[in-house]
Design an enzyme around this catalytic site. Sequence first.
Site, PDB file in Angstrom:
ATOM      1  N   SER A  15      13.654  -5.815   2.460  1.00 57.59           N
ATOM      2  CA  SER A  15      13.711  -4.431   1.981  1.00 57.59           C
ATOM      3  C   SER A  15      13.278  -3.536   3.127  1.00 57.59           C
ATOM      4  O   SER A  15      12.619  -4.004   4.062  1.00 57.59           O
ATOM      5  CB  SER A  15      12.821  -4.242   0.753  1.00 57.59           C
ATOM      6  N   GLU A  17      11.804   0.393   4.460  1.00 62.53           N
ATOM      7  CA  GLU A  17      11.092   1.629   4.082  1.00 62.53           C
ATOM      8  C   GLU A  17      11.455   2.753   5.049  1.00 62.53           C
ATOM      9  O   GLU A  17      11.465   2.563   6.261  1.00 62.53           O
ATOM     10  CB  GLU A  17       9.586   1.358   4.111  1.00 62.53           C
ATOM     11  N   ASP A 109      -3.916   8.762  -0.270  1.00 61.15           N
ATOM     12  CA  ASP A 109      -5.106   9.010   0.550  1.00 61.15           C
ATOM     13  C   ASP A 109      -5.829  10.257   0.058  1.00 61.15           C
ATOM     14  O   ASP A 109      -5.200  11.155  -0.506  1.00 61.15           O
ATOM     15  CB  ASP A 109      -4.693   9.200   2.019  1.00 61.15           C
ATOM     16  N   PHE A 220      -1.768   4.248  13.838  1.00 59.24           N
ATOM     17  CA  PHE A 220      -1.562   3.889  12.419  1.00 59.24           C
ATOM     18  C   PHE A 220      -2.579   2.827  12.005  1.00 59.24           C
ATOM     19  O   PHE A 220      -3.165   2.891  10.936  1.00 59.24           O
ATOM     20  CB  PHE A 220      -0.185   3.267  12.196  1.00 59.24           C
ATOM     21  N   HIS A 270       9.318  -6.914   3.900  1.00 56.43           N
ATOM     22  CA  HIS A 270       9.530  -5.465   3.780  1.00 56.43           C
ATOM     23  C   HIS A 270       9.319  -4.873   5.172  1.00 56.43           C
ATOM     24  O   HIS A 270       8.255  -5.059   5.772  1.00 56.43           O
ATOM     25  CB  HIS A 270       8.515  -4.884   2.789  1.00 56.43           C
TER      26      HIS A 270
HETATM   27  P1  FAD Z   1      -5.307   1.335  -4.513  1.00 57.85           P
HETATM   28  O1  FAD Z   1      -4.578   0.065  -4.524  1.00 57.85           O
HETATM   29  O2  FAD Z   1      -5.452   2.043  -5.756  1.00 57.85           O
HETATM   30  O3  FAD Z   1      -6.718   1.122  -3.883  1.00 57.85           O
HETATM   31  C1  FAD Z   1      -6.825   0.406  -2.653  1.00 57.85           C
HETATM   32  C2  FAD Z   1      -8.188  -0.218  -2.584  1.00 57.85           C
HETATM   33  O4  FAD Z   1      -9.174   0.769  -2.370  1.00 57.85           O
HETATM   34  C3  FAD Z   1      -8.514  -0.899  -3.866  1.00 57.85           C
HETATM   35  O5  FAD Z   1      -8.273  -2.258  -3.699  1.00 57.85           O
HETATM   36  C4  FAD Z   1      -9.959  -0.572  -4.132  1.00 57.85           C
HETATM   37  O6  FAD Z   1     -10.735  -1.709  -3.853  1.00 57.85           O
HETATM   38  C5  FAD Z   1     -10.271   0.528  -3.175  1.00 57.85           C
HETATM   39  N1  FAD Z   1     -10.564   1.786  -3.822  1.00 57.85           N
HETATM   40  C6  FAD Z   1      -9.671   2.625  -4.365  1.00 57.85           C
HETATM   41  N2  FAD Z   1     -10.305   3.707  -4.833  1.00 57.85           N
HETATM   42  C7  FAD Z   1     -11.604   3.515  -4.566  1.00 57.85           C
HETATM   43  C8  FAD Z   1     -12.758   4.281  -4.816  1.00 57.85           C
HETATM   44  N3  FAD Z   1     -12.685   5.451  -5.421  1.00 57.85           N
HETATM   45  N4  FAD Z   1     -13.936   3.778  -4.404  1.00 57.85           N
HETATM   46  C9  FAD Z   1     -14.025   2.582  -3.793  1.00 57.85           C
HETATM   47  N5  FAD Z   1     -12.959   1.822  -3.542  1.00 57.85           N
HETATM   48  C10 FAD Z   1     -11.769   2.282  -3.933  1.00 57.85           C
HETATM   49  N6  FAD Z   1       0.479   6.799   1.108  1.00 57.85           N
HETATM   50  C11 FAD Z   1       1.156   7.945   0.853  1.00 57.85           C
HETATM   51  O7  FAD Z   1       0.578   9.037   0.858  1.00 57.85           O
HETATM   52  N7  FAD Z   1       2.508   7.920   0.599  1.00 57.85           N
HETATM   53  C12 FAD Z   1       3.215   6.762   0.567  1.00 57.85           C
HETATM   54  O8  FAD Z   1       4.431   6.788   0.341  1.00 57.85           O
HETATM   55  C13 FAD Z   1       2.517   5.536   0.821  1.00 57.85           C
HETATM   56  N8  FAD Z   1       3.167   4.346   0.767  1.00 57.85           N
HETATM   57  C14 FAD Z   1       2.465   3.182   0.967  1.00 57.85           C
HETATM   58  C15 FAD Z   1       3.142   1.959   0.855  1.00 57.85           C
HETATM   59  C16 FAD Z   1       2.467   0.753   1.058  1.00 57.85           C
HETATM   60  C17 FAD Z   1       3.233  -0.545   0.934  1.00 57.85           C
HETATM   61  C18 FAD Z   1       1.077   0.770   1.387  1.00 57.85           C
HETATM   62  C19 FAD Z   1       0.355  -0.515   1.654  1.00 57.85           C
HETATM   63  C20 FAD Z   1       0.399   1.989   1.481  1.00 57.85           C
HETATM   64  C21 FAD Z   1       1.067   3.198   1.268  1.00 57.85           C
HETATM   65  N9  FAD Z   1       0.420   4.433   1.339  1.00 57.85           N
HETATM   66  C22 FAD Z   1       1.113   5.597   1.092  1.00 57.85           C
HETATM   67  C23 FAD Z   1      -1.021   4.505   1.683  1.00 57.85           C
HETATM   68  C24 FAD Z   1      -1.926   4.562   0.448  1.00 57.85           C
HETATM   69  O9  FAD Z   1      -1.644   5.733  -0.284  1.00 57.85           O
HETATM   70  C25 FAD Z   1      -3.374   4.582   0.926  1.00 57.85           C
HETATM   71  O10 FAD Z   1      -3.723   3.366   1.524  1.00 57.85           O
HETATM   72  C26 FAD Z   1      -4.389   4.988  -0.125  1.00 57.85           C
HETATM   73  O11 FAD Z   1      -5.650   5.210   0.507  1.00 57.85           O
HETATM   74  C27 FAD Z   1      -4.622   3.980  -1.218  1.00 57.85           C
HETATM   75  O12 FAD Z   1      -3.645   4.035  -2.176  1.00 57.85           O
HETATM   76  P2  FAD Z   1      -3.297   2.660  -2.963  1.00 57.85           P
HETATM   77  O13 FAD Z   1      -2.457   2.918  -4.117  1.00 57.85           O
HETATM   78  O14 FAD Z   1      -2.833   1.689  -1.967  1.00 57.85           O
HETATM   79  O15 FAD Z   1      -4.766   2.319  -3.435  1.00 57.85           O
END
Ligand code: FAD
Length: 298
Positions: A15, A17, A109, A220, A270
């Site tokens: 896939s 991105e 983020d 990055f 990916h």
């Molecule tokens: P989650 O999976 O919800 O959390 C990640 C980890 O952080 C969890 O395992 C948890 O242990 C810890 N955590 C979460 N919240 C807290 C908290 N409040 N306190 C303590 N620990 C915590 N970003 C963008 O803006 N746009 C995108 O399109 C985008 N695409 C992405 C695609 C992929 C495949 C990946 C790996 C990352 C991407 N990101 C993107 C980055 C991502 O948004 C950031 O890494 C963000 O900080 C975490 O979002 P998440 O959904 O991965 O977090």
Amino acid sequence: MTETAVPAEKRPAISFEFFPPKTEEMEKNLWGVIERLAPLAPNFVSVTYGAGGSTRERTHSTIARILKETSLTPAAHLTCVDASRANVDEVVAAYHDVGVRHIVALRGDPSGGIGTAYTAHPEGYQSSADLVAAIKRQYPDMEVTVSAYPEKHPESPSFEADIDALKAKVDAGATRAITQFFFDNDLYLDFLDRVRGADITIPIVPGILPVQNFKQAKNFAERAGATMPDWLAKKFEGLDDDPETRKLVAATVAADQVQALTQQGIDNFHFYTMNRADLVFAISHLLGIRPNGAQKAA
Ligand code: FAD
């Protein structure tokens, strides 16, 4: 020496991105990249969502165009940052309306920037697991992919907390995770062992970043909490002003990485394309993937 064809059933799934283009020129470029990569018949192509929803319209229009003009299956990234639940639901509904059936659901983020504390919108989804659950509740036919972090997320207190967070997303309905990029395969393979040890059975697809630009990749990696190994830096040493050689080295590094993973039984990749086709095309070729005319129109 004769080339041994890779049987179709043995070819890894791939896939790609992309990020949504900012200008007309970038859009033209992206479309060229999509035209070049589409015949490789990826399982899906995903389009990122800018920090704090800054690319909401551009992500949507890129996804809608892919859906309309190609035979590719698009997946739209979506985050919870700075958005109320109603706002996020509206974005999901708009995707569902145009026929999108795959979302990459993320927390996102912190709006203050990486390294600052994350505060959920008071009326928003509080976590990525919350977002996954909401999407699945409203649209059971929507496939939901989530993120995973082989080196743990920088905000996560421990590997265990990270696995728990992944499990919560799976319990909420996610059926695939894509990892943050990594360069040392053992990091991924150890993570995979921990994930499987926690009875998480969904595919954990390795996210592969071909190093198009070493300085940018290093930047990055620092922001993402990913290790940039010394051996990798050494391979790019002295090539700052030599893009041609850099490209060859980058293709070799990424090809070695995916081929080593293939030998470990990994059959799904990916690619973070950075909206460029050449390296990803070459690496896919080395994986035995050939154009098959899957593209409908361009
Ligand atoms: P989650 O999976 O919800 O959390 C990640 C980890 O952080 C969890 O395992 C948890 O242990 C810890 N955590 C979460 N919240 C807290 C908290 N409040 N306190 C303590 N620990 C915590 N970003 C963008 O803006 N746009 C995108 O399109 C985008 N695409 C992405 C695609 C992929 C495949 C990946 C790996 C990352 C991407 N990101 C993107 C980055 C991502 O948004 C950031 O890494 C963000 O900080 C975490 O979002 P998440 O959904 O991965 O977090």
